[in-house]
Design a protein around this motif. Structure first.
Motif, short mmCIF file in Angstrom:
data_model
loop_
_atom_site.label_atom_id
_atom_site.label_comp_id
_atom_site.label_asym_id
_atom_site.label_seq_id
_atom_site.Cartn_x
_atom_site.Cartn_y
_atom_site.Cartn_z
N ASP A 141 4.18 -11.72 14.94
CA ASP A 141 5.21 -11.83 15.96
C ASP A 141 5.36 -10.52 16.74
N LYS A 142 5.38 -9.39 16.02
CA LYS A 142 5.45 -8.07 16.65
C LYS A 142 4.23 -7.25 16.20
N PRO A 143 3.10 -7.48 16.81
CA PRO A 143 1.86 -6.85 16.33
C PRO A 143 1.83 -5.35 16.64
N ARG A 144 1.14 -4.63 15.78
CA ARG A 144 0.85 -3.22 16.05
C ARG A 144 -0.51 -2.89 15.45
N LEU A 145 -1.10 -1.83 15.96
CA LEU A 145 -2.34 -1.34 15.37
C LEU A 145 -2.06 -0.78 13.98
N ARG A 146 -2.99 -0.95 13.09
CA ARG A 146 -2.82 -0.37 11.76
C ARG A 146 -2.62 1.13 11.89
N ALA A 147 -1.81 1.68 10.99
CA ALA A 147 -1.33 3.05 11.14
C ALA A 147 -2.44 4.10 11.08
N HIS A 148 -3.57 3.76 10.47
CA HIS A 148 -4.63 4.76 10.37
C HIS A 148 -5.52 4.79 11.61
N LEU B 21 -10.83 2.77 19.10
CA LEU B 21 -9.91 2.81 17.97
C LEU B 21 -10.53 3.76 16.95
N ILE B 22 -9.89 4.91 16.75
CA ILE B 22 -10.50 6.00 15.99
C ILE B 22 -9.81 6.13 14.63
N ALA B 23 -10.61 5.95 13.58
CA ALA B 23 -10.15 6.24 12.23
C ALA B 23 -10.81 7.53 11.76
N GLU B 24 -10.41 8.01 10.60
CA GLU B 24 -10.94 9.30 10.12
C GLU B 24 -12.44 9.23 9.86
N GLY C 117 5.19 -5.12 12.37
CA GLY C 117 6.35 -4.30 12.06
C GLY C 117 6.16 -2.85 12.42
N GLU C 118 7.31 -2.15 12.53
CA GLU C 118 7.24 -0.75 12.90
C GLU C 118 6.73 0.10 11.74
N VAL C 119 6.16 1.25 12.08
CA VAL C 119 5.72 2.22 11.07
C VAL C 119 6.96 2.92 10.53
N THR C 120 7.09 2.91 9.20
CA THR C 120 8.24 3.59 8.58
C THR C 120 7.89 4.98 8.06
N ASP C 121 6.67 5.14 7.56
CA ASP C 121 6.19 6.44 7.07
C ASP C 121 4.74 6.54 7.51
N LEU C 122 4.52 7.28 8.58
CA LEU C 122 3.20 7.30 9.20
C LEU C 122 2.09 7.61 8.20
N HIS C 123 2.26 8.65 7.41
CA HIS C 123 1.19 9.08 6.52
C HIS C 123 0.94 8.07 5.40
N ALA C 124 2.01 7.59 4.79
CA ALA C 124 1.85 6.63 3.70
C ALA C 124 1.30 5.30 4.21
N ASP C 125 1.87 4.84 5.36
CA ASP C 125 1.38 3.57 5.91
C ASP C 125 -0.09 3.67 6.30
N ALA C 126 -0.48 4.81 6.86
CA ALA C 126 -1.89 4.99 7.23
C ALA C 126 -2.78 4.94 6.00
N ALA C 127 -2.34 5.56 4.91
CA ALA C 127 -3.14 5.58 3.69
C ALA C 127 -3.35 4.17 3.15
N TRP C 128 -2.28 3.39 3.09
CA TRP C 128 -2.41 2.05 2.52
C TRP C 128 -3.14 1.10 3.47
N GLU C 129 -2.80 1.18 4.74
CA GLU C 129 -3.40 0.23 5.68
C GLU C 129 -4.89 0.48 5.88
N ALA C 130 -5.31 1.72 5.65
CA ALA C 130 -6.75 1.97 5.67
C ALA C 130 -7.45 1.22 4.55
N ARG C 131 -6.71 0.90 3.50
CA ARG C 131 -7.25 0.13 2.37
C ARG C 131 -7.04 -1.36 2.56
N GLY C 132 -6.41 -1.75 3.68
CA GLY C 132 -6.24 -3.17 3.97
C GLY C 132 -5.01 -3.80 3.35
#
Length: 752
Positions: free
Chosen positions: A3-10, A23-26, A82-97
């Motif tokens: 409903d409210k899409p966003r790019l994965r945090a990583h 779309l640049i990941a590490e 949904g909105e990013v609540t913790d950029l670093h933590a969300d990026a870490a998990w979302e990089a893992r899917g």
């Protein structure tokens, strides 16, 4: 779609022009094409609904293009909601899917049990796991079969065997870790039935710890030495969070493929890391199916068309062999502990590698221990991959030739076995005089470690025998196990022989290995007949090879102030055999080097001799300001040879005045099928009244055929002066007019 899409945090989005979105990941990037993709990206932040995005982009793209662009991002897995609540933590998990909320749920849903073996500190690990949101308990494994991490300060602690047995019986996976020491270890992650077990690990790890073996043998204390005692707050913290990182990955994904059967080591002082593969041993008595009887019969398989290489005839290219076997190299868990190039090689001319051994021979004294620690296998060739693979295969050959107690034996005295058994001295060929003078000889510097004379075998004293196969007579033969295997207990208890690698060979197939082993026996027989008789032999015309490599090699030696030539040592057997000789011509000390080779193919035989010659070049390559050599050798016999021998005083090292032989002197023997090549070798030996016997030493955990080829009567080039070919053949071939006497043999022994 969300409903409210966003790019994965990583992912970080960057547009290039009006129709490209990066779309640049590490560790990677994705490129999305299209004007519509560039238009919708600014709104993929979790605050805009689909309707918002359609309305915001309506001036640039159509409704359909907007929906298709969003679908492209969605189906490619780049979107979440949904909105990013913790950029670093969300990026870490979302990089893992997985989302942060889902990760937290999975981490909290299971309890990890830390099992402590030994005295490792676990407090930091508990803190790290809890900081990461993991529920943890310390104690015995939970009956609920939850995830288990075994923390120890010594991977060879015998209590791990008990845990391993329990986990295998339950079919339960578990992780092993060591947080102490200058090197932190995490893994392997053991999966019963899929990876090797703790016993597989212990066999390899112990084999790479000869000091520990020596101490167990000499002191009787079976407890492993606990050397991993270094620990600082920083190193323990590093270990704790490394372990926590691995455990969270295991809980999130419910698997741990990165460490399945893999030990990860991290050096705390340099942060260097290595991966060590645990090879599952099919013969492991704990997790495998050990076979009580290994068939002795050698069955040759027709159809292997060899690839002609400088080092011999092989069934597959050398690159494929290296790819298959490289996993066995590891200083911790390898059948080969190290594999490294030797300094002083030259691109396109000379490449040399050395490999360290996992020997596991239970050294019984300090001298044996020193030899074990310093023992290395060598590989040479005119290409890097050839030399590297040669050293690797030779080290694996040695590994397979070690007595490990699981090979079948027969125990009996020689006198009770009849003609089935091969008497040790039919293989060793020491003279009666050597046996009579053995005590005085062995105490002299001339004996060294290569030319020691053993105790004659009492034919009524029971010893161990291994069952081999006579390719000549197609029947079983019994050979002394102390002769056949490195480190066999008979070597200490009876002392009737000194083990050596003569005839030991490895190959991609059994046929390949047997051919290599036989050629080595032929080579050493030819060298012995030439050396101990100091017989003049004709040179070989290197120009007849028409090989640019040979020209480069001669040029390289000339640059080093050396000259090079090849002697033809071919005997009554007709298998081309050669010695390559090189000496300094720019200094009074000649540093005479030697290399030997034999093969059915003349070209291969000569190139083998030249390659072996090059293998010794690094040992004399360094020069002092006065031009003298700096020797990378501490063997007195070798240094004596290098510093004292002058070819003018030893004319047998020079080509005889007779016409040289050449490429056309001998026909190329065989080459169409390796099995036929081996049968040809059997016939060659049989025509000379000799029998070819083969002991299969192949190990189930090593993807390489390994054999020990034995031909009673062929001479070793070490100092073994019994009657037979050493004296008879040179006269029969016209090398000498009269036989050399034993006391008249070359007083200098072969030092290779």
């Amino acid at each position: 779609m969300f409903d409210k899409p966003r790019l994965r945090a990583h992912l970080t989005a960057r547009t290039s022009g009006s129709a490209r979105v990066f779309l640049i990941a590490e560790d990677r990037y994705h490129l999305v094409h299209g004007v519509a993709a560039a238009a919708v990206v600014p709104y993929l932040d979790g605050t805009h609904t689909l309707a918002d995005i359609v309305e915001a982009t309506s001036a640039e793209i159509s409704y359909t293009d907007c929906v298709l662009a969003l679908a492209t991002f969605f189906t490619s897995g780049h979107l979440t909601e949904g909105e990013v609540t913790d950029l670093h933590a969300d990026a870490a998990w979302e990089a893992r899917g997985v989302s942060g909320a889902e990760a937290a749920r999975r981490l909290a849903s299971r309890t990890v049990t830390l099992v402590r073996v030994g005295e490792p500190p676990v407090e930091d690990i508990v803190t790290a796991l809890r900081t990461c949101g993991v529920r943890v308990r310390v104690g015995d494994p939970s009956p609920e079969r939850g995830p288990v991490v075994v923390v120890t300060d010594e991977y060879l602690d015998p209590r791990l065997s008990e845990l391993d047995a329990v986990f295998r019986a339950e079919g339960r996976s578990w992780l092993l870790a060591k947080p102490t020491g200058l090197e932190v270890w995490v893994g392997p992650y053991f999966r019963p039935g899929l990876t090797g077990c703790w016993h597989c690990l212990a066999e390899r790890l112990d084999g790479n710890r000869p000091i520990g073996q020596y101490l167990r043998m000499s002191t009787g204390d079976q407890e492993p030495v606990r050397a991993s005692i270094a620990a600082s707050p920083a190193s323990l913290g590093l270990a704790a969070y490394l372990i926590a990182n691995v455990v969270t990955a295991m809980l999130i994904d419910d698997k741990l493929p990165e460490l399945e059967g893999v030990l990860l080591s991290v050096r705390t002082t340099t942060l260097e890391s290595e991966r060590h593969e645990l090879v599952r041993r099919p013969q492991c008595p704990a997790c495998g199916s050990p076979t009580s009887v290994v068939p002795a019969k050698i069955e040759l398989t027709d159809g292997y068309v060899p690839v002609a290489l400088e080092g011999g005839r092989r069934t597959v290219p050398v690159e494929a062999t290296h790819r298959r076997l490289a996993k066995h190299v590891s200083r911790l868990l390898g059948a080969v502990s190290t594999l490294r190039p030797v300094d002083g090689t030259r691109e396109g001319v000379a490449h040399n590698y050395v490999a360290g051994h996992n020997f596991a021979v239970r050294p019984h004294n300090l001298e044996v221990l020193r030899r074990t620690l310093r023992g290395q296998s060598g590989g040479k060739g005119h290409s890097d991959i050839q030399a590297r693979t040669g050293a690797l295969c030779e080290a694996l050959e040695r590994y397979c030739g070690v007595w490990r107690g699981d090979q079948p034996i027969t125990t009996a005295g020689l006198a009770a076995l009849g003609e089935t058994a091969v008497a040790p001295n039919n293989l060793l060929l020491f003279s009666e005089q050597q046996y009579e003078r053995r005590l005085r000889w062995n105490a002299s510097p001339a004996a060294g470690r290569l030319h020691t004379v053993p105790v004659p075998l009492d034919p009524f004293r029971p010893i161990s025998w291994s069952t081999a196969w006579s390719l000549t007579h197609e029947r079983e033969r019994l050979v002394p196990a102390g002769y056949a295997w490195f480190g066999h207990p008979d070597l200490d208890e009876h002392g009737y022989c000194v083990p050596d690698a003569n005839g030991n060979a490895a190959g991609n197939t059994i046929e390949e290995a047997v051919l290599q082993g036989f050629c080595e026996l032929i080579e050493r027989d030819g060298v012995a007949l030439w050396w101990y008789n100091r017989a003049l032999r004709p040179g070989f015309d290197l120009d007849s090879l028409c090989d640019p490599l040979v020209d480069r090699l001669r040029g390289f030696h000339a640059e080093q102030g050396r000259e090079i030539w090849v002697l033809d040592l071919t005997t009554d057997l007709g298998v081309p055999t050669f010695a390559a000789v090189s000496r300094r011509v720019d200094h009074p000390v000649q540093d005479v080097l030697l290399g030997f080779g034999a093969h059915l193919d003349v070209r291969i035989a000569v190139l083998r001799a030249l390659s072996e010659l090059n293998q010794f070049l690094p040992s004399v390559a360094e020069r002092r300001p006065d031009g003298s050599s700096v020797y990378r050798e501490d063997d007195k016999s070798i240094v004596d040879w290098l510093t004292t021998v002058r070819v003018e005083q030893e004319p047998w090292l020079l080509p005889s005045p007779s016409a040289p032989t050449s490429l056309t002197t001998y026909p190329v023997l065989g080459g169409e099928d390796l099995a036929e090549d081996v049968r040809l070798c059997v016939r060659i030996a049989q025509r000379a009244g000799l029998e070819m016997i083969v002991l299969d030493q192949t190990r189930p955990d090593i993807e390489l055929a390994v054999v020990k080829v034995m031909v009673p009567g062929l001479r070793h080039f070490w100092r073994r002066l019994g009657p037979g070919r050493l004296y008879d053949v040179p006269v029969r071939l016209g090398w000498l007019d009269t036989p050399t006497t034993e006391d008249g043999c070359n007083p200098v022994s072969v030092f290779v």
